[in-house]
Write a protein that holds these residues in place. Structure first.
Motif, PDB file in Angstrom:
ATOM      1  N   MET A   1      23.259  52.863  40.886  1.00 28.19           N
ATOM      2  CA  MET A   1      22.712  52.341  39.626  1.00 28.19           C
ATOM      3  C   MET A   1      23.630  52.662  38.453  1.00 28.19           C
ATOM      4  N   PHE A   2      24.211  53.868  38.471  1.00 27.65           N
ATOM      5  CA  PHE A   2      25.142  54.246  37.401  1.00 27.65           C
ATOM      6  C   PHE A   2      26.554  53.745  37.688  1.00 27.65           C
ATOM      7  N   MET A   3      26.926  53.765  38.963  1.00 26.27           N
ATOM      8  CA  MET A   3      28.282  53.345  39.306  1.00 26.27           C
ATOM      9  C   MET A   3      28.498  51.857  39.039  1.00 26.27           C
ATOM     10  N   SER A   4      27.534  51.034  39.416  1.00 26.97           N
ATOM     11  CA  SER A   4      27.709  49.585  39.357  1.00 26.97           C
ATOM     12  C   SER A   4      28.045  49.066  37.965  1.00 26.97           C
ATOM     13  N   PRO A   5      27.259  49.394  36.918  1.00 28.10           N
ATOM     14  CA  PRO A   5      27.611  48.867  35.591  1.00 28.10           C
ATOM     15  C   PRO A   5      28.937  49.396  35.061  1.00 28.10           C
ATOM     16  N   ILE A   6      29.225  50.689  35.356  1.00 27.86           N
ATOM     17  CA  ILE A   6      30.513  51.251  34.895  1.00 27.86           C
ATOM     18  C   ILE A   6      31.667  50.534  35.580  1.00 27.86           C
ATOM     19  N   MET A   7      31.544  50.374  36.896  1.00 25.08           N
ATOM     20  CA  MET A   7      32.582  49.686  37.669  1.00 25.08           C
ATOM     21  C   MET A   7      32.684  48.232  37.229  1.00 25.08           C
ATOM     22  N   LEU A   8      31.554  47.590  36.992  1.00 20.73           N
ATOM     23  CA  LEU A   8      31.519  46.183  36.614  1.00 20.73           C
ATOM     24  C   LEU A   8      32.245  45.955  35.296  1.00 20.73           C
ATOM     25  N   ILE A   9      31.887  46.764  34.296  1.00 20.81           N
ATOM     26  CA  ILE A   9      32.502  46.614  32.961  1.00 20.81           C
ATOM     27  C   ILE A   9      33.989  46.954  33.003  1.00 20.81           C
ATOM     28  N   GLY A  10      34.309  48.064  33.706  1.00 21.41           N
ATOM     29  CA  GLY A  10      35.710  48.493  33.784  1.00 21.41           C
ATOM     30  C   GLY A  10      36.580  47.480  34.516  1.00 21.41           C
ATOM     31  N   ALA A  11      36.065  46.967  35.646  1.00 13.78           N
ATOM     32  CA  ALA A  11      36.854  46.016  36.439  1.00 13.78           C
ATOM     33  C   ALA A  11      37.036  44.685  35.704  1.00 13.78           C
ATOM     34  N   ILE A  12      35.984  44.224  35.026  1.00 14.73           N
ATOM     35  CA  ILE A  12      36.092  42.977  34.260  1.00 14.73           C
ATOM     36  C   ILE A  12      37.139  43.125  33.147  1.00 14.73           C
ATOM     37  N   SER A  13      37.109  44.265  32.461  1.00 14.59           N
ATOM     38  CA  SER A  13      38.060  44.502  31.362  1.00 14.59           C
ATOM     39  C   SER A  13      39.498  44.521  31.878  1.00 14.59           C
TER      40      SER A  13
ATOM     41  N   LYS B   1      44.777  41.658  33.106  1.00 15.04           N
ATOM     42  CA  LYS B   1      45.778  41.176  34.052  1.00 15.04           C
ATOM     43  C   LYS B   1      45.958  39.654  33.938  1.00 15.04           C
ATOM     44  N   SER B   2      44.823  38.936  33.859  1.00 14.07           N
ATOM     45  CA  SER B   2      44.926  37.470  33.773  1.00 14.07           C
ATOM     46  C   SER B   2      43.628  36.901  33.201  1.00 14.07           C
ATOM     47  N   PRO B   3      43.614  36.600  31.898  1.00 18.12           N
ATOM     48  CA  PRO B   3      42.392  36.033  31.282  1.00 18.12           C
ATOM     49  C   PRO B   3      41.962  34.726  31.934  1.00 18.12           C
ATOM     50  N   ARG B   4      42.927  33.907  32.376  1.00 11.57           N
ATOM     51  CA  ARG B   4      42.576  32.592  32.938  1.00 11.57           C
ATOM     52  C   ARG B   4      41.856  32.731  34.282  1.00 11.57           C
ATOM     53  N   LEU B   5      42.307  33.680  35.103  1.00 18.67           N
ATOM     54  CA  LEU B   5      41.704  33.835  36.432  1.00 18.67           C
ATOM     55  C   LEU B   5      40.274  34.392  36.391  1.00 18.67           C
ATOM     56  N   THR B   6      39.907  35.039  35.272  1.00 18.48           N
ATOM     57  CA  THR B   6      38.559  35.623  35.179  1.00 18.48           C
ATOM     58  C   THR B   6      37.470  34.550  35.239  1.00 18.48           C
ATOM     59  N   ILE B   7      37.853  33.315  34.945  1.00 16.53           N
ATOM     60  CA  ILE B   7      36.863  32.213  35.005  1.00 16.53           C
ATOM     61  C   ILE B   7      36.302  32.094  36.421  1.00 16.53           C
ATOM     62  N   VAL B   8      37.136  32.385  37.434  1.00 11.29           N
ATOM     63  CA  VAL B   8      36.705  32.230  38.835  1.00 11.29           C
ATOM     64  C   VAL B   8      35.526  33.148  39.151  1.00 11.29           C
ATOM     65  N   PHE B   9      35.666  34.447  38.836  1.00 11.14           N
ATOM     66  CA  PHE B   9      34.561  35.328  39.214  1.00 11.14           C
ATOM     67  C   PHE B   9      33.398  35.293  38.212  1.00 11.14           C
TER      68      PHE B   9
ATOM     69  N   VAL C   1      39.212  33.178  47.826  1.00 10.76           N
ATOM     70  CA  VAL C   1      39.949  31.927  48.076  1.00 10.76           C
ATOM     71  C   VAL C   1      40.335  31.273  46.749  1.00 10.76           C
ATOM     72  N   GLY C   2      39.371  31.244  45.829  1.00 10.18           N
ATOM     73  CA  GLY C   2      39.638  30.651  44.509  1.00 10.18           C
ATOM     74  C   GLY C   2      40.708  31.400  43.752  1.00 10.18           C
ATOM     75  N   ILE C   3      40.658  32.743  43.817  1.00 12.12           N
ATOM     76  CA  ILE C   3      41.661  33.552  43.107  1.00 12.12           C
ATOM     77  C   ILE C   3      43.055  33.317  43.701  1.00 12.12           C
ATOM     78  N   VAL C   4      43.140  33.312  45.040  1.00 10.21           N
ATOM     79  CA  VAL C   4      44.443  33.081  45.694  1.00 10.21           C
ATOM     80  C   VAL C   4      44.963  31.672  45.367  1.00 10.21           C
ATOM     81  N   TRP C   5      44.065  30.708  45.386  1.00 13.25           N
ATOM     82  CA  TRP C   5      44.464  29.308  45.109  1.00 13.25           C
ATOM     83  C   TRP C   5      45.065  29.168  43.715  1.00 13.25           C
TER      84      TRP C   5
END
Length: 580
Positions: A133-145, A150-158, A251-255
Motif C-alpha cells: 500500500m505504501f510502496m505502490s504509490p511511491i514507486m508509481l510516482i517515482g517511476a512515472i517521473s 527519459k522520454s516524455p513522448r513514450l509516457t503516452i503508451v503507459f 510491445v508498444g514501448i519497443v515499437w
C-alpha cells in the motif's frame, strides 16, 4: 479498520517500516538509470573501466535495497502480528466482561469467528498495507517521473495502459467487494453448524441424525465454497488481464522506442530504462489494485470486530463504589417486586417476585420446567439485570454494588457443570486461588467427591480433560459443587446441581452442606426438581409461568399449595420424594 490501526499499531514502528520502504524504492528506481548508463556510456563506447565502476555501484545500491527490504518486512510483519495479538486480547477481555444478555446478541459461533478468522484478515491486509500500500504509490510516482525524464513522448503508451487498468480494477472491485462481505457471514454460519455438531455429537448419534447433520453441513459448506469460488475467480482474472496489458505496453514501448532510436531521438540505454520503469509502474498499479480488492474484506472484518469492542455493556458498575465491603455486613438477600424479561421479549420471564432470606437460611426454588427458576437465581450475580423492582444483598441494592465486589460474595454452581482443562487442584482453585490442599480436600469431602478423587487417579493432580470428559455427569457435578463450597461467600447458589446424583448421594451431600460452617454463615439458594432435595429448606418458593404461586416450608406447602402438592404427588408415585 482505521480505528483499530490508530489504537493497536505502534506508530514509531510504522514510521520505521515506511522509511525502510522509501530507501528500498529509491534503490529500485535508481538501478534502471545505472543500467542505462552502463549501456550508453560503457557498452556502446567499449569503456570496460566504466562498466566495472558502474557495476560495483549497482551491486552496492542493490545490497542497500535488500537490507532496506528486510527492515521493512521485519517491522511490517511484527506490527501486523502484534496488532492481531492485541485485538484478540482486547476482544477476549471485552467478552469476559459482557453480560449474558449482551453475549446473546452475537452468539458463540460468531464471536469465535470474529476472534479468529476476522483478526487474521486484518493481520494479512495490514502487512500488505505496510508493504504494497505504501510502496505502490511511491514507486508509481517515482517511476512515472523518471520515465517522463527519459522520454516524455513514450509516457503516452503507459498512460493509456493505466487508464485501461483502472477500468478493469473498478469492474472487478464492484463484483468482488460484496462477495467478500458475504463470505464472512457465511463463515459464521458454517462455524455455527460445525460447533453445534461438535457439541451435540452424542445427541445426533442417539437420534440417528448423522446423515441429516452431514447434509446440513454439506449444504452450507457448498454455499460457502460456491461464494468463495466466485469471488476468487473474479479476483484471479486480474492476473491474466494485467499480464496481457503489461505485455501490450512493452510491445508498444519497443515499437515506438525503436522508431525513436532509428531517428536518434532516444538512446538504447534510455529505452531499456524506460521499459523497466514502465514495468515498475504497471506492477505498482497492479499491487495497488489488489489492495483495493482485499481491503473491503478486511474492512468488513474490522467492522465486525468493532461491533464487539464498542458494544456498551448493559450491566454497568455504579459511579461511586466506595464503602462496599459486603463481607463486613450481615448476610441477607431480598427480592422486592422483581420483574424480568429477556431482551426485547414482551413476555415477562419473572413477574412480581418477593421474598427475603437471612444468614443461615436455605431458600429452595421448585417448579415446572420453564417456570423461571434459573432466571431468578441468575439475577442475583447480575448475569442479567432486573427489568423492574430491586434485589438487595446484605442490605444494599445490587445495582449499587460493583460487579467485582458482588461476585466476590456470591458462589454459584450453574446447570451445566463446567470444568476446565488442567488438574483437579487448578479447577478447585477457581473457587479460591489461595486454598490449601487441606481446604480443597475438605470441600471435596463435603461434596462427596473425595471418594473418586484419590491416589489411584492422581489425587488433586489428576488431569481434567476438555469439558471434564474423563468424568461422569455425577462426578462433574460433585466437583463443581466442591469448587462452589471452597469459595468464601455471602450467598451460595446451586442451580439444579443435584440432578445427576442418586438419591443416597443427594441426601448425604445435602446433610454435609447443612453441617458446613461456611454454609451455616451464609444464605443458600437451591434450584431443584426433586421434592427430596428441597424438603428441608427454611423457605421453598414455588414458581409457575414466572410467577410466585407459593412460599413456605415443606409441610405448609404440602397442605395448602395445589401446585406444590401436584409435584409432590407425581414424585411420590415414582418413589422420588424420599427426604433421605
Amino acid at each position: 479498520m482505521l480505528k483499530l490501526s490508530k489504537k493497536y499499531l505502534v506508530w514509531s514502528a510504522v514510521i520505521a517500516a515506511v522509511l525502510f520502504l522509501i530507501v528500498q524504492v529509491a534503490c529500485d528506481l535508481y538501478l534502471p538509470t545505472v543500467t542505462a548508463n552502463i549501456i550508453d556510456n560503457g557498452v556502446a563506447k567499449n569503456n570496460i573501466g566504466y562498466i566495472w565502476s558502474e557495476g560495483f555501484k549497482m551491486l552496492f545500491v542493490a545490497m542497500i535495497g535488500v537490507l532496506a527490504a528486510a527492515g521493512n518486512i521485519y517491522f511490517a510483519a511484527t506490527q501486523s502480528q502484534k496488532m492481531g495479538k492485541k485485538i484478540r486480547s482486547a476482544m477476549y477481555r471485552k467478552i469476559m466482561y459482557l453480560s449474558d444478555q449482551d453475549l446473546d446478541k452475537f452468539g458463540d459461533a460468531s464471536l469465535i469467528t470474529r476472534n479468529t478468522n476476522d483478526v487474521v484478515q486484518i493481520q494479512n491486509v495490514m502487512i500488505q498495507v505496510l508493504r504494497m500500500m505504501f510502496m505502490s504509490p511511491i514507486m508509481l510516482i517515482g517511476a512515472i517521473s523518471l520515465a517522463f525524464i527519459k522520454s516524455p513522448r513514450l509516457t503516452i503508451v503507459f498512460f493509456v495502459s493505466l487508464i485501461v487498468l483502472a477500468i478493469v480494477v473498478v469492474i472487478i472491485m464492484s463484483f468482488a467487494g460484496p462477495l467478500f462481505k458475504k463470505l464472512q457471514s457465511k463463515t459464521d454460519k458454517l462455524n455455527l453448524i460445525f460447533r453445534e455438531g461438535l457439541t451435540g455429537v452424542r445427541v445426533i448419534r442417539a437420534f440417528n441424525r448423522d446423515k441429516y447433520e452431514q447434509q446440513r453441513f454439506d449444504g452450507q459448506n457448498r454455499n460457502y465454497a460456491s461464494n468463495g469460488i466466485k469471488v476468487f475467480m473474479i479476483v484471479s482474472l486480474m492476473f491474466p488481464i494485467m499480464t496481457l496489458i503489461l505485455s501490450g505496453t512493452n510491445v508498444g514501448i519497443v515499437w515506438f522506442g525503436a522508431k525513436m532510436i532509428s531517428n536518434n531521438a532516444l538512446a538504447v540505454g534510455n529505452l531499456v530504462a524506460f521499459m523497466t520503469y514502465a514495468t515498475q509502474i504497471l506492477i505498482s498499479f497492479m499491487m495497488l489494485s489488489f489492495m483495493f480488492v482485499f481491503i473491503p474484506r478486511a474492512s468488513a472484518s474490522a467492522k465486525r470486530i468493532n461491533e464487539v469492542l464498542e458494544v456498551e455493556t448493559s450491566i454497568k458498575d455504579p459511579e461511586d463504589d466506595r464503602n462496599q465491603n459486603l463481607a463486613d455486613k450481615e448476610s441477607s438477600l431480598s427480592f422486592e417486586h422483581v420483574n424480568f424479561k429477556y431482551g426485547q421479549d414482551n413476555h415477562l420471564a419473572l413477574e412480581d417476585i418477593n421474598f427475603s432470606a437471612k444468614r443461615g437460611q436455605t431458600v429452595a426454588i421448585i417448579g415446572e420446567t420453564g417456570s423461571g427458576k434459573s432466571s431468578l437465581v441468575n439475577l442475583v450475580p447480575r448475569l442479567y439485570d432486573v427489568t423492574s423492582g430491586e434485589i438487595k444483598l446484605n442490605g444494599l441494592p445490587i445495582q449499587n454494588i460493583s460487579q467485582a465486589e458482588l461476585h466476590r460474595n456470591i458462589s454459584i454452581t450453574q446447570q451445566k457443570a463446567v470444568l476446565f482443562t488442567g488438574t483437579i487442584r487448578e479447577n478447585m482453585q477457581y473457587g479460591n486461588e489461595h486454598a490449601t490442599d487441606d481446604e480443597i480436600w475438605e470441600a471435596l469431602k463435603v461434596a462427596k467427591a473425595d471418594e473418586f478423587v484419590n491416589d489411584e487417579i492422581g489425587g488433586l493432580d489428576a488431569p481434567v480433560e476438555q469439558n471434564g470428559n474423563n468424568f461422569s455427569g455425577g462426578q462433574k457435578q460433585r466437583l463443581v459443587i466442591a469448587r462452589t463450597i471452597l469459595k468464601n461467600a455471602s450467598v451460595y447458589i446451586f442451580d439444579d446441581s443435584f440432578s445427576a446424583l442418586d438419591f443416597k448421594t443427594d441426601a448425604e451431600l445435602r446433610m454435609a452442606l447443612n453441617k458446613n460452617a461456611k454454609i451455616q454463615n451464609a444464605i443458600t439458594l437451591i434450584v431443584a426438581q426433586r421434592i427430596s432435595t428441597v424438603a428441608n429448606a427454611d423457605l421453598i418458593l414455588v414458581l409457575r409461568d414466572g410467577k410466585l404461586v407459593g412460599s413456605g416450608t415443606h409441610d405448609e406447602l404440602a397442605n395448602n399449595n395445589p401446585v406444590y402438592r401436584a409435584i409432590l404427588d407425581s414424585q411420590l408415585k415414582k418413589g422420588g420424594a424420599n427426604n433421605g
